[in-house]
Scaffold this motif. Structure first.
Motif, PDB file in Angstrom:
ATOM      1  N   LEU A  16      31.625  10.856  24.145  1.00  0.00           N
ATOM      2  CA  LEU A  16      30.879  12.075  24.453  1.00  0.00           C
ATOM      3  C   LEU A  16      31.595  13.304  23.897  1.00  0.00           C
ATOM      4  N   THR A  17      32.918  13.229  23.833  1.00  0.00           N
ATOM      5  CA  THR A  17      33.699  14.357  23.319  1.00  0.00           C
ATOM      6  C   THR A  17      34.261  14.030  21.940  1.00  0.00           C
ATOM      7  N   GLU A  18      34.837  15.040  21.304  1.00  0.00           N
ATOM      8  CA  GLU A  18      35.342  14.887  19.937  1.00  0.00           C
ATOM      9  C   GLU A  18      36.724  14.246  19.875  1.00  0.00           C
ATOM     10  N   ASN A  19      37.353  14.041  21.042  1.00  0.00           N
ATOM     11  CA  ASN A  19      38.735  13.542  21.082  1.00  0.00           C
ATOM     12  C   ASN A  19      39.646  14.458  20.259  1.00  0.00           C
ATOM     13  N   ARG A  20      39.422  15.752  20.434  1.00  0.00           N
ATOM     14  CA  ARG A  20      40.175  16.777  19.697  1.00  0.00           C
ATOM     15  C   ARG A  20      40.702  17.781  20.713  1.00  0.00           C
ATOM     16  N   MET A  21      41.775  17.380  21.385  1.00  0.00           N
ATOM     17  CA  MET A  21      42.330  18.182  22.467  1.00  0.00           C
ATOM     18  C   MET A  21      43.003  19.453  21.944  1.00  0.00           C
ATOM     19  N   ALA A  22      42.905  20.508  22.755  1.00  0.00           N
ATOM     20  CA  ALA A  22      43.630  21.747  22.470  1.00  0.00           C
ATOM     21  C   ALA A  22      43.990  22.391  23.797  1.00  0.00           C
ATOM     22  N   LEU A  23      45.152  23.025  23.847  1.00  0.00           N
ATOM     23  CA  LEU A  23      45.555  23.735  25.058  1.00  0.00           C
ATOM     24  C   LEU A  23      44.648  24.943  25.236  1.00  0.00           C
ATOM     25  N   ALA A  24      43.978  25.011  26.390  1.00  0.00           N
ATOM     26  CA  ALA A  24      42.974  26.050  26.609  1.00  0.00           C
ATOM     27  C   ALA A  24      43.375  27.060  27.667  1.00  0.00           C
ATOM     28  N   GLN A  25      44.193  26.643  28.638  1.00  0.00           N
ATOM     29  CA  GLN A  25      44.524  27.540  29.742  1.00  0.00           C
ATOM     30  C   GLN A  25      45.866  27.145  30.342  1.00  0.00           C
ATOM     31  N   VAL A  26      46.581  28.132  30.846  1.00  0.00           N
ATOM     32  CA  VAL A  26      47.828  27.879  31.565  1.00  0.00           C
ATOM     33  C   VAL A  26      47.788  28.649  32.883  1.00  0.00           C
ATOM     34  N   TRP A  27      48.535  28.138  33.844  1.00  0.00           N
ATOM     35  CA  TRP A  27      48.630  28.773  35.164  1.00  0.00           C
ATOM     36  C   TRP A  27      50.075  28.709  35.613  1.00  0.00           C
ATOM     37  N   LEU A  28      50.571  29.827  36.149  1.00  0.00           N
ATOM     38  CA  LEU A  28      51.951  29.909  36.616  1.00  0.00           C
ATOM     39  C   LEU A  28      51.990  29.980  38.140  1.00  0.00           C
ATOM     40  N   PRO A  29      53.076  29.523  38.760  1.00  0.00           N
ATOM     41  CA  PRO A  29      53.190  29.589  40.222  1.00  0.00           C
ATOM     42  C   PRO A  29      53.051  31.004  40.780  1.00  0.00           C
ATOM     43  N   SER A  30      53.287  32.011  39.956  1.00  0.00           N
ATOM     44  CA  SER A  30      53.104  33.399  40.392  1.00  0.00           C
ATOM     45  C   SER A  30      51.635  33.732  40.614  1.00  0.00           C
ATOM     46  N   GLY A  31      50.748  32.858  40.131  1.00  0.00           N
ATOM     47  CA  GLY A  31      49.313  33.101  40.217  1.00  0.00           C
ATOM     48  C   GLY A  31      48.717  33.568  38.902  1.00  0.00           C
ATOM     49  N   GLU A  32      49.571  33.877  37.921  1.00  0.00           N
ATOM     50  CA  GLU A  32      49.071  34.304  36.618  1.00  0.00           C
ATOM     51  C   GLU A  32      48.336  33.153  35.937  1.00  0.00           C
ATOM     52  N   ALA A  33      47.123  33.417  35.480  1.00  0.00           N
ATOM     53  CA  ALA A  33      46.336  32.428  34.745  1.00  0.00           C
ATOM     54  C   ALA A  33      45.901  33.055  33.430  1.00  0.00           C
ATOM     55  N   LEU A  34      45.973  32.283  32.376  1.00  0.00           N
ATOM     56  CA  LEU A  34      45.676  32.828  31.057  1.00  0.00           C
ATOM     57  C   LEU A  34      44.843  31.833  30.262  1.00  0.00           C
ATOM     58  N   THR A  35      43.692  32.292  29.786  1.00  0.00           N
ATOM     59  CA  THR A  35      42.886  31.509  28.854  1.00  0.00           C
ATOM     60  C   THR A  35      43.379  31.818  27.448  1.00  0.00           C
ATOM     61  N   LEU A  36      43.766  30.789  26.722  1.00  0.00           N
ATOM     62  CA  LEU A  36      44.466  30.978  25.459  1.00  0.00           C
ATOM     63  C   LEU A  36      43.505  31.110  24.281  1.00  0.00           C
ATOM     64  N   LYS A  37      43.853  32.022  23.399  1.00  0.00           N
ATOM     65  CA  LYS A  37      43.144  32.179  22.136  1.00  0.00           C
ATOM     66  C   LYS A  37      44.184  32.187  21.026  1.00  0.00           C
ATOM     67  N   HIS A  38      43.836  31.580  19.912  1.00  0.00           N
ATOM     68  CA  HIS A  38      44.798  31.436  18.822  1.00  0.00           C
ATOM     69  C   HIS A  38      45.331  32.798  18.384  1.00  0.00           C
ATOM     70  N   GLY A  39      46.649  32.889  18.314  1.00  0.00           N
ATOM     71  CA  GLY A  39      47.282  34.096  17.813  1.00  0.00           C
ATOM     72  C   GLY A  39      47.565  35.157  18.855  1.00  0.00           C
ATOM     73  N   GLN A  40      47.099  34.954  20.097  1.00  0.00           N
ATOM     74  CA  GLN A  40      47.325  35.984  21.102  1.00  0.00           C
ATOM     75  C   GLN A  40      48.757  35.912  21.635  1.00  0.00           C
ATOM     76  N   PRO A  41      49.347  37.046  22.003  1.00  0.00           N
ATOM     77  CA  PRO A  41      50.686  37.022  22.595  1.00  0.00           C
ATOM     78  C   PRO A  41      50.622  36.495  24.023  1.00  0.00           C
ATOM     79  N   VAL A  42      51.662  35.780  24.433  1.00  0.00           N
ATOM     80  CA  VAL A  42      51.741  35.279  25.804  1.00  0.00           C
ATOM     81  C   VAL A  42      53.084  35.689  26.388  1.00  0.00           C
ATOM     82  N   SER A  43      53.162  35.699  27.708  1.00  0.00           N
ATOM     83  CA  SER A  43      54.381  36.130  28.384  1.00  0.00           C
ATOM     84  C   SER A  43      55.503  35.111  28.189  1.00  0.00           C
ATOM     85  N   LYS A  44      56.717  35.551  28.484  1.00  0.00           N
ATOM     86  CA  LYS A  44      57.886  34.677  28.375  1.00  0.00           C
ATOM     87  C   LYS A  44      57.729  33.456  29.271  1.00  0.00           C
TER      88      LYS A  44
END
Length: 236
Positions: A16-44
């Protein structure tokens, strides 16, 4: 026989899917959640989470999820995979769906782990409140059809590794969410099956909420989700 079929069971990943995984989102214990886009800066802290997830993977991966984590390490964490190998690996177990790699940086033995959120929660020995916070984040990510892994770190005291991952006290690094796009042809194919009187059933090892979201994206009619434990409880 095919003409008399009324139910079609299908795998999810790669079918059903393309079997083409990519990292899409991260979540930190601080509660910070980020949807990732190619080339965007991310926190340390996000970079550290992504790097830890890659270090908890096979150094030369073939699994699509681990390939995606290594790719994300280069894209977002700004570091490439090293030729160095972990000095010890704890593999997945039926009773503990998590794996850990031990890395030697000449000063300490650092342990990087990833796996099912419930398994990592157990390894981190989180309080009930902290565990519920993590599971809420997992549920939020899964509703988007994202496959979620938890990531954690620990150290080996006296530079000696133990017999089991359970012998360490891990610290939660966060959650990583991987997306695998639905094949463009799938919704129309599901519609054709429905018109022909064929009910499509998806079989997957994913988290139930993730599975439900992917089924909805594919156009599979909403129905009951049965987990492995549900199936084991059924009688003949």
């Amino acid at each position: 026989l095919v003409g008399s079929a009324t139910v079609l069971c299908t795998d999810k990943t790669g079918t059903l899917t393309e079997n083409r995984m990519a990292l899409a989102q991260v979540w930190l214990p601080s509660g910070e959640a980020l949807t990732l886009k190619h080339g965007q800066p991310v926190s340390k802290d996000c970079r550290k989470l992504i790097e830890t997830a890659a270090l908890a993977s096979d150094p030369h991966p073939s699994d699509p999820m681990e390939v995606a984590l290594h790719n994300a390490r280069g894209t977002f964490a700004g570091s490439e995979s090293s030729s160095t190998l972990p000095i010890h690996t704890y593999g997945l177990r039926p009773d503990l769906p998590a794996m850990s790699n031990i890395w030697d940086d000449d000063q300490a033995l650092t342990i990087c782990a990833k796996g099912a959120p419930e398994a990592i929660i157990s390894l981190c020995r989180l309080s009930d409140d902290a565990a519920q916070k993590v599971l809420k984040a997992v549920e939020d990510m899964a509703t988007r059809g994202i496959r979620v892994l938890a990531v954690a770190t620990s150290t080996a005291p006296d530079r000696q590794w133990a017999d089991s991952q359970l012998d360490y006290h891990y610290t939660l690094a966060g959650l990583v969410g991987l997306a695998d796009p639905i094949r463009a042809s799938v919704p129309d194919a599901i519609t054709e099956c429905r018109r022909a009187g064929i009910r499509v059933v998806m079989i997957t090892g994913d988290y139930a909420t993730t599975a439900r979201s992917i089924a909805s994206q594919a156009g599979i009619e909403e129905g009951e989700v049965l987990t492995g434990s549900d199936l084991e409880a059924l009688d003949d």
